[in-house]
Design an enzyme around this catalytic site. Structure first.
Site, PDB file in Angstrom:
ATOM      1  CB  SER A 165      -0.952  -0.017   1.201  1.00  0.00           C
ATOM      2  OG  SER A 165      -1.838   1.088   1.179  1.00  0.00           O
ATOM      3  CG  HIS A 192      -4.331  -0.930  -0.752  1.00  0.00           C
ATOM      4  ND1 HIS A 192      -4.027  -0.960   0.591  1.00  0.00           N
ATOM      5  CD2 HIS A 192      -4.882  -2.150  -1.035  1.00  0.00           C
ATOM      6  CE1 HIS A 192      -4.377  -2.129   1.110  1.00  0.00           C
ATOM      7  NE2 HIS A 192      -4.900  -2.869   0.135  1.00  0.00           N
ATOM      8  CG  MET A 285      -2.182   3.279   5.207  1.00  0.00           C
ATOM      9  SD  MET A 285      -2.626   5.032   5.310  1.00  0.00           S
ATOM     10  CE  MET A 285      -3.885   5.116   4.033  1.00  0.00           C
ATOM     11  CG  ASP A 288      -5.701  -5.646   2.636  1.00  0.00           C
ATOM     12  OD1 ASP A 288      -6.270  -6.718   2.930  1.00  0.00           O
ATOM     13  OD2 ASP A 288      -5.600  -5.211   1.469  1.00  0.00           O
TER      14      ASP A 288
END
Length: 355
Positions: A165, A192, A285, A288
């Site tokens: 991410s 992401h 962050m 996930d």
């Protein structure tokens, strides 16, 4: 009261500056300490405003975001920078250039959605994550339930699944640049990123690494030495097709507020490929990938995790490491070495392998 996060906004649009100031100042833990309409003014204000983080537009008069970032890093500043990019192809390309120059992350400027919603959902969490460094180190002891799964671990893996991410694009670029063109397993990646950015990111990987890279297509057979990027806003899973593995795209609900979600990919790899899988969790962050890493370990697969020192945000990898789910915690380039050591020519990737 804890010290507020000090934010400098650099954007040539008066409207955007006003919206950002209003949205950021509405949070008790942060404040806008200055604004600038171009990079030249921003560089002058940094010493005065002493920001903890900068929100930086890409296209501006006099000095654009890329040159501003370049000058900032040449001066030795390590202030985190979040690029605020419009969804035009030139700006998206420039945004990836900025990430290579040391920008920490980016947020896409809204088109149809409410700007305040985009700022609250995408920007504010990044401002917090990038100004807070985790202080806890991973505990190397594996929980008993994971220890029981370890004897099932097979030899070399034939499938690699990766999650990332915040800070992920640069980490992925460095990871794949260190792998050879004859890498012996397919690599599936969830990062992401908005849907508009994922095809450009795949193109960039293809042009700058020795590996083939593309957005994953629904139902396609997976080939060794190819990187498959999950399209923005679609989950990526693994399926069986004949004697091989294939990519499956899914529009199911978000998990961990994410679509695509790392957990979905990892869980699929655990179910379909089991101990033939090899998981990698890079900087980002949130958490996930935590549940997916647990599923991979239970299936007998190894999970490699980026270390805190080389991560932009040690959220995703930190959660996995602190739960004792990491087989190895290493910098990105050492993870590349581990990938080469732990993979083998997979039986599933023979061209046209299908019964």
């Amino acid at each position: 009261m804890a010290r507020r996060i000090r934010v400098l906004i650099v954007d040539d649009s008066v409207v955007i500056r006003r919206v950002l100031v209003h949205s950021i100042d509405a949070h008790d833990d942060m404040e806008v300490v200055g604004t600038a309409s171009n990079g030249r003014i921003a560089l002058e204000r940094i010493g005065i405003d002493r920001p903890d983080i900068i929100v930086l537009d890409v296209q501006m008069p006099e000095m654009d975001g890329l040159e501003t970032l370049r000058q900032l890093r040449l001066r030795g500043s390590s202030i985190p920078v979040v690029m605020f990019s419009s969804l035009t192809r030139p700006e998206m390309q420039t945004t990836f250039d900025a990430l290579e120059l040391g920008a920490s992350d980016f947020v896409a400027k809204p088109i149809a959605k409410s700007p305040t919603n985009i700022i609250a959902h995408d920007l504010i969490p990044r401002l917090r994550a990038l100004t807070t460094r985790a202080s806890r180190r991973p505990t190397p002891v594996l929980p008993k339930e994971i220890t029981r799964a370890r004897p099932k671990t097979a030899g070399p893996a034939s499938l690699v699944v990766v999650g990332a991410s915040t800070g992920g694009p640069d980490a992925l670029q460095r990871l794949f640049s260190a792998l050879p063109s004859d890498f012996t397993a397919p690599i599936l990646v969830v990062v992401h990123m908005p849907a508009e950015f994922t095809p450009i990111f795949a193109e960039r990987l293809r042009d700058t690494t020795a590996l083939a890279a593309k957005e994953a297509d629904d139902g396609e057979l997976l080939r060794a030495g190819c990187v498959y990027i999950a399209p923005g806003n679609r989950h990526l899973e693994i399926g069986r097709r004949g004697s091989g593995f294939c990519a499956i795209l899914d529009d199911g609900p978000p998990e961990n507020s994410c679509r695509p979600a790392v957990d979905v990919l990892f869980r699929s790899a655990a179910q379909i490929a089991g101990a033939e899988s090899l998981g990698v969790v890079l900087t980002g962050m949130g958490r996930d990938g935590l549940a997916g890493a647990r599923a991979l370990r239970r299936a007998g697969a190894a999970v490699l995790v980026q270390d805190e020192a080389s991560s932009v945000v040690w959220g995703m990898p930190g959660f996995v490491a602190r739960q004792g789910l990491a087989t190895s915690v290493r910098p990105v380039l050492e993870i590349a070495t581990e990938l080469s050591r732990r993979t083998r020519p997979p039986r599933l990737v023979a061209m046209g392998a299908e019964k």
